[in-house]
Design a protein around this motif. Structure first.
Motif, mmCIF file in Angstrom:
data_model
loop_
_atom_site.group_PDB
_atom_site.id
_atom_site.type_symbol
_atom_site.label_atom_id
_atom_site.label_comp_id
_atom_site.label_asym_id
_atom_site.label_seq_id
_atom_site.Cartn_x
_atom_site.Cartn_y
_atom_site.Cartn_z
ATOM 1 N N HIS A 179 9.023 6.889 0.805
ATOM 2 C CA HIS A 179 7.626 7.201 1.140
ATOM 3 C C HIS A 179 7.311 6.492 2.470
ATOM 4 O O HIS A 179 6.818 5.357 2.467
ATOM 5 N N PRO A 180 7.659 7.141 3.605
ATOM 6 C CA PRO A 180 7.521 6.456 4.903
ATOM 7 C C PRO A 180 6.086 6.065 5.241
ATOM 8 O O PRO A 180 5.860 5.155 6.031
ATOM 9 N N ALA A 181 5.123 6.744 4.637
ATOM 10 C CA ALA A 181 3.723 6.473 5.005
ATOM 11 C C ALA A 181 3.196 5.153 4.447
ATOM 12 O O ALA A 181 2.172 4.635 4.883
ATOM 13 N N GLY A 182 3.896 4.605 3.445
ATOM 14 C CA GLY A 182 3.411 3.368 2.816
ATOM 15 C C GLY A 182 3.745 2.134 3.637
ATOM 16 O O GLY A 182 4.296 2.221 4.730
ATOM 17 N N LEU A 242 -4.643 5.317 2.061
ATOM 18 C CA LEU A 242 -3.581 4.932 3.001
ATOM 19 C C LEU A 242 -3.977 5.255 4.441
ATOM 20 O O LEU A 242 -3.703 4.483 5.360
ATOM 21 N N GLU A 243 -4.631 6.379 4.591
ATOM 22 C CA GLU A 243 -5.011 6.802 5.952
ATOM 23 C C GLU A 243 -6.137 5.942 6.536
ATOM 24 O O GLU A 243 -6.353 5.926 7.746
ATOM 25 N N LEU A 244 -6.854 5.239 5.638
ATOM 26 C CA LEU A 244 -8.022 4.483 6.118
ATOM 27 C C LEU A 244 -7.692 3.143 6.775
ATOM 28 O O LEU A 244 -8.522 2.589 7.488
ATOM 29 N N TRP A 245 -6.474 2.585 6.521
ATOM 30 C CA TRP A 245 -6.196 1.233 7.047
ATOM 31 C C TRP A 245 -6.345 1.154 8.564
ATOM 32 O O TRP A 245 -7.072 0.280 9.071
ATOM 33 N N PRO A 246 -5.690 2.055 9.334
ATOM 34 C CA PRO A 246 -5.869 1.952 10.789
ATOM 35 C C PRO A 246 -7.314 2.228 11.225
ATOM 36 O O PRO A 246 -7.810 1.605 12.158
ATOM 37 N N VAL A 247 -7.972 3.124 10.489
ATOM 38 C CA VAL A 247 -9.365 3.454 10.835
ATOM 39 C C VAL A 247 -10.243 2.220 10.652
ATOM 40 O O VAL A 247 -11.062 1.858 11.509
ATOM 41 N N LEU A 248 -10.024 1.535 9.522
ATOM 42 C CA LEU A 248 -10.854 0.363 9.220
ATOM 43 C C LEU A 248 -10.559 -0.794 10.178
ATOM 44 O O LEU A 248 -11.455 -1.542 10.569
ATOM 45 N N VAL A 290 0.858 -1.191 0.000
ATOM 46 C CA VAL A 290 0.000 0.000 0.000
ATOM 47 C C VAL A 290 0.893 1.239 0.000
ATOM 48 O O VAL A 290 1.934 1.274 0.652
ATOM 49 N N ARG A 291 0.500 2.243 -0.769
ATOM 50 C CA ARG A 291 1.299 3.466 -0.879
ATOM 51 C C ARG A 291 0.443 4.544 -1.519
ATOM 52 O O ARG A 291 -0.627 4.252 -2.068
ATOM 53 N N ALA A 292 0.944 5.786 -1.457
ATOM 54 C CA ALA A 292 0.198 6.887 -2.071
ATOM 55 C C ALA A 292 1.122 7.719 -2.938
ATOM 56 O O ALA A 292 0.916 8.916 -3.093
ATOM 57 N N ASN A 293 2.136 7.082 -3.516
ATOM 58 C CA ASN A 293 3.075 7.852 -4.341
ATOM 59 C C ASN A 293 2.704 7.764 -5.814
ATOM 60 O O ASN A 293 3.528 7.433 -6.652
ATOM 61 N N GLN A 294 1.446 8.054 -6.121
ATOM 62 C CA GLN A 294 1.023 8.070 -7.518
ATOM 63 C C GLN A 294 1.552 9.351 -8.164
ATOM 64 O O GLN A 294 2.372 10.052 -7.576
ATOM 65 N N ARG A 295 1.041 9.690 -9.340
ATOM 66 C CA ARG A 295 1.656 10.800 -10.055
ATOM 67 C C ARG A 295 0.720 11.968 -10.331
ATOM 68 O O ARG A 295 1.147 13.108 -10.371
ATOM 69 N N THR A 296 -0.550 11.680 -10.527
ATOM 70 C CA THR A 296 -1.417 12.751 -11.032
ATOM 71 C C THR A 296 -2.330 13.322 -9.952
ATOM 72 O O THR A 296 -2.613 12.672 -8.943
ATOM 73 N N GLN A 297 -2.799 14.527 -10.219
ATOM 74 C CA GLN A 297 -3.636 15.212 -9.225
ATOM 75 C C GLN A 297 -4.978 14.499 -9.011
ATOM 76 O O GLN A 297 -5.618 14.669 -7.982
ATOM 77 N N GLU A 298 -5.405 13.690 -9.986
ATOM 78 C CA GLU A 298 -6.664 12.961 -9.813
ATOM 79 C C GLU A 298 -6.460 11.772 -8.883
ATOM 80 O O GLU A 298 -7.319 11.449 -8.067
ATOM 81 N N ASN A 299 -5.319 11.104 -9.029
ATOM 82 C CA ASN A 299 -5.069 9.872 -8.274
ATOM 83 C C ASN A 299 -4.528 10.122 -6.870
ATOM 84 O O ASN A 299 -4.845 9.371 -5.939
ATOM 85 N N LEU A 300 -3.701 11.149 -6.720
ATOM 86 C CA LEU A 300 -3.015 11.338 -5.439
ATOM 87 C C LEU A 300 -3.968 11.453 -4.239
ATOM 88 O O LEU A 300 -3.776 10.764 -3.230
ATOM 89 N N PRO A 301 -5.017 12.299 -4.309
ATOM 90 C CA PRO A 301 -5.886 12.408 -3.129
ATOM 91 C C PRO A 301 -6.605 11.101 -2.788
ATOM 92 O O PRO A 301 -6.791 10.770 -1.616
#
Ligand SMILES: Cc1cc2nc3c(=O)[nH]c(=O)nc-3n(C[C@H](O)[C@H](O)[C@H](O)COP(=O)(O)OP(=O)(O)OC[C@H]3O[C@@H](n4cnc5c(N)ncnc54)[C@H](O)[C@@H]3O)c2cc1C
Length: 407
Positions: free
Chosen positions: A162-165, A83-89, A66-77
């Protein structure tokens, strides 16, 4: 799970003759959407129809990165929120999804690759994503067994960290979502195949299955690699998707040596150490369309050679298992998420290629909102199918290899 009298998601429910929504595919996207529809939108009368068993497709075959290092403004958000949802879920489902936040290092093997990473890093940082460029010395500090000398065919120039991944246990996600969805009343029908989607006056009316007909005003096509064939044969909608075999394998368990996911576009290879000590590795795709869930000798040779080049300490280590799955690739390497077009009540969530695990929860969340309200959430709007007709492809291509004959 094994040895239990009944699965985590309860006894087999009877197939009802009508549901408020029918979801085709018991993969990550189908189960996530079902869960959020029932848990957040109070739509309890929902069926997930799975032709084999839940997790049969890419859901149970991926390498769980899992990671959030995509490239485009549509995909990044989308990926950032994902990525932020895993601990929440994990908390919400009360089920250990085994989110291991170890970080991802992408290697650059040329000045050009470093420049591309600079751009990618800047875009990601603009969206608040935790990511930074690192030089080759820092790469070595992160991955001590990395060969940063001039010896490898493609020497390391630097990288993007990308430490968040990290990694999440894919089976746990399938089982946790199924359990959560069933707890909220969703019917999960395994061993049941959707054979037709029926419409009347431009609206979805029912689906046929090999176990009987189901009346429904809403259908979600979340059939993964089979989604394009299904959409073409059942509704005459042609999706620009090519299906390719993607393969992976694991080594024998080793002492801890790899603290992060490390990947190389040039070698077309990634690796991480599982909590059991195995080195899980993959990335290679056979570059011709096919529906084969089989490994090839070509792949095993490629993967062993690539891994041994930039992580030479792994030479001689034994591979224990290999497997293959299917990737549904679009020409711009971004998914197709759409609804009510051209049939009212017909929704599509496919074309996920090799990004469909990390995106599953967040897409399920928004797809549920879409199906419950009929209105497309802003987050999903860029992924509509009409972008191909309008020649407005996204520049999400994040690797050096062209996968599809459409590229
Ligand atoms: C080897 C490999 C490694 C990967 N690594 C990663 C990774 O590290 N990170 C990442 O984000 N992604 C990865 N992926 C991609 C990811 O697994 C997929 O994108 C994801 O599983 C897609 O999810 P899905 O729910 O759309 O489809 P799937 O999980 O494939 O589910 C679709 C389901 O639909 C069912 N179905 C099809 N037709 C019918 C029908 N007519 N009736 C009923 N059911 C039907 C199938 O049986 C299947 O179970 C990898 C994939 C593979 C194969």
């Amino acid at each position: 799970m094994f040895g239990r009298k009944k699965p985590l998601w309860g006894e087999k429910p009877p197939l009802s003759s009508g549901y408020d929504a029918v979801i085709i595919g018991g993969g990550l996207h189908g189960l996530a959407t079902a869960y959020f529809l029932a848990a957040r939108h109070n739509m309890k009368n929902i069926a997930v129809i799975e032709k084999r068993y839940i997790g049969f497709g890419g859901a149970g075959r991926n390498t769980a990165i899992v990671r959030a290092n995509q490239r485009t403004q549509e995909n990044l958000p989308l990926y950032k929120e994902g990525l932020e949802l895993w601990p929440v879920l994990t908390k919400e489902l009360d089920f250990n999804l085994m989110f291991y936040n170890c970080g991802n290092l992408n290697l650059a093997h040329s000045e050009a690759a470093l420049k591309a990473m600079r751009l990618q890093t800047a875009s990601a940082q603009f969206h608040g994503i935790d990511i930074r460029l690192v030089d080759r010395k820092e790469c070595k500090e992160l991955i001590p067994c990395l060969d940063i000398s001039d010896r490898p065919r493609y020497p390391v120039y630097g990288g993007m960290f990308h430490p968040a991944g990290g990694i999440v246990r894919h089976d746990a996600v399938v089982w946790g979502l199924a359990k959560g969805a069933a707890k909220h009343g969703v019917h999960i029908h395994q061993g049941t195949q959707v054979t037709a989607i029926n419409t009347d006056k431009g609206r979805i009316t029912s689906v046929d299955t090999d176990k009987g007909k189901i009346n429904t005003p809403r259908v979600l096509n979340a059939a993964g690699a089979y989604s394009a064939a299904l959409s073409w044969h059942m509704l005459g909608i042609k999706l620009p998707i090519s299906v390719l075999t993607i393969q992976a394998m694991v080594t024998q368990p080793l002492k801890p040596l790899l603290d992060h996911v490390v990947s190389s576009g040039m070698y077309h290879c990634y690796a991480n150490q599982t909590l059991k000590g195995e080195i899980a590795t993959g990335a290679h795709m056979d570059p011709w369309p096919n529906y084969t869930n089989q490994n090839s000798a070509h792949y095993i040779k490629h993967q062993a050679e690539a891994l041994g080049e930039f992580l030479p300490c792994l030479r001689g280590v034994k591979f224990m298992r290999c497997w293959a799955g299917l990737a549904d690739m679009t020409p711009d390497m971004a998914p197709i998420i759409d609804g009510n077009d051209p049939f009212q009540g017909y929704y599509t969530d496919c074309g996920w290629g090799y990004f469909g695990f990390k995106s599953s929860i967040v897409t399920g969340k928004y797809m549920a909102e879409y199906m419950a309200s009929g209105q497309c959430p802003d987050m999903l709007k860029p992924f509509n199918m009409r972008r191909f007709e309008n020649h407005r492809l996204m520049g999400e291509t994040a690797a050096l290899v062209n996968y599809s004959p459409d590229n």
